[in-house]
Design a protein around this motif. Sequence first.
Motif, PDB file in Angstrom:
ATOM      1  N   GLN A  59      30.745  45.097  64.756  1.00 51.27           N
ATOM      2  CA  GLN A  59      30.335  45.245  66.152  1.00 51.27           C
ATOM      3  C   GLN A  59      29.804  43.940  66.736  1.00 51.27           C
ATOM      4  O   GLN A  59      29.998  43.650  67.907  1.00 51.27           O
ATOM      5  CB  GLN A  59      29.276  46.335  66.266  1.00 51.27           C
ATOM      6  CG  GLN A  59      28.909  46.700  67.679  1.00 51.27           C
ATOM      7  CD  GLN A  59      28.075  47.962  67.719  1.00 51.27           C
ATOM      8  OE1 GLN A  59      27.421  48.342  66.752  1.00 51.27           O
ATOM      9  NE2 GLN A  59      28.108  48.640  68.838  1.00 51.27           N
ATOM     10  N   ASN A  60      29.137  43.148  65.906  1.00 47.17           N
ATOM     11  CA  ASN A  60      28.565  41.882  66.355  1.00 47.17           C
ATOM     12  C   ASN A  60      29.535  40.708  66.231  1.00 47.17           C
ATOM     13  O   ASN A  60      29.160  39.567  66.503  1.00 47.17           O
ATOM     14  CB  ASN A  60      27.279  41.582  65.574  1.00 47.17           C
ATOM     15  CG  ASN A  60      26.201  42.591  65.901  1.00 47.17           C
ATOM     16  OD1 ASN A  60      26.075  43.031  67.033  1.00 47.17           O
ATOM     17  ND2 ASN A  60      25.440  42.978  64.894  1.00 47.17           N
ATOM     18  N   SER A  61      30.755  40.979  65.831  1.00 44.76           N
ATOM     19  CA  SER A  61      31.736  39.903  65.635  1.00 44.76           C
ATOM     20  C   SER A  61      32.419  39.537  66.949  1.00 44.76           C
ATOM     21  O   SER A  61      32.424  40.299  67.918  1.00 44.76           O
ATOM     22  CB  SER A  61      32.794  40.330  64.621  1.00 44.76           C
ATOM     23  OG  SER A  61      33.636  41.330  65.192  1.00 44.76           O
ATOM     24  N   VAL A  62      33.007  38.372  66.955  1.00 39.09           N
ATOM     25  CA  VAL A  62      33.796  37.921  68.100  1.00 39.09           C
ATOM     26  C   VAL A  62      34.956  38.888  68.328  1.00 39.09           C
ATOM     27  O   VAL A  62      35.314  39.200  69.460  1.00 39.09           O
ATOM     28  CB  VAL A  62      34.315  36.480  67.863  1.00 39.09           C
ATOM     29  CG1 VAL A  62      35.288  36.057  68.935  1.00 39.09           C
ATOM     30  CG2 VAL A  62      33.148  35.516  67.756  1.00 39.09           C
ATOM     31  N   THR A  63      35.536  39.382  67.251  1.00 40.58           N
ATOM     32  CA  THR A  63      36.669  40.302  67.332  1.00 40.58           C
ATOM     33  C   THR A  63      36.314  41.544  68.140  1.00 40.58           C
ATOM     34  O   THR A  63      37.064  41.946  69.020  1.00 40.58           O
ATOM     35  CB  THR A  63      37.122  40.726  65.914  1.00 40.58           C
ATOM     36  OG1 THR A  63      37.497  39.561  65.200  1.00 40.58           O
ATOM     37  CG2 THR A  63      38.277  41.696  65.978  1.00 40.58           C
ATOM     38  N   ALA A  64      35.174  42.145  67.847  1.00 43.45           N
ATOM     39  CA  ALA A  64      34.777  43.362  68.548  1.00 43.45           C
ATOM     40  C   ALA A  64      34.588  43.083  70.038  1.00 43.45           C
ATOM     41  O   ALA A  64      34.963  43.902  70.881  1.00 43.45           O
ATOM     42  CB  ALA A  64      33.494  43.924  67.942  1.00 43.45           C
TER      43      ALA A  64
END
Length: 167
Positions: A59-64
């Motif tokens: 959730q905290n990733s760039v992807t999300a």
Amino acid sequence: MNLHEPVLLKEVIQYLQPGVGKKFVDGTLGGGGYTLALLKAGAEVLAIDLDGAAVNSFQNSVTAKEYKDSLTLVHGNFADVKSICYARGFNQIDGIVLDLGLSSNQLADEERGFSFQGAGTLDMRFDPEGDFDSAFEIINRYSANELTDIFRRLGEEVLARPIAKII
């Protein structure tokens, strides 16, 4: 976030044939390898994981953030996939993927207690906030008969009784 690249990623994506307008469920988000591949192909993804740390990490990733309009993350158990899907509008899906087992992130985190290589407390729960006792509590509080039953039923251990007695 340490993104996991699943061993069968190419084969699974080839079989599922994700694309724009398609909906998929990743019942075991983990490091997010399948979810990311599905999202990159243009699909909507409902990703579920019992491990809250995995959900938070993704959730905290760039992807999300990049795929926020086509990604729904849920801290839950894939055993509840039907109710989770209906609650989030995933009433009709095009496919589901489950990558069962432990992740290298879970094994590497001494606090999780999955590995004997670290000094962490024996825990071994996918969801430490859940209702189940830790492995430490089970080993130290359950009777020999209860341990025998666990080892025999869940571990299919033929030496369940002798092991339980030693513990």
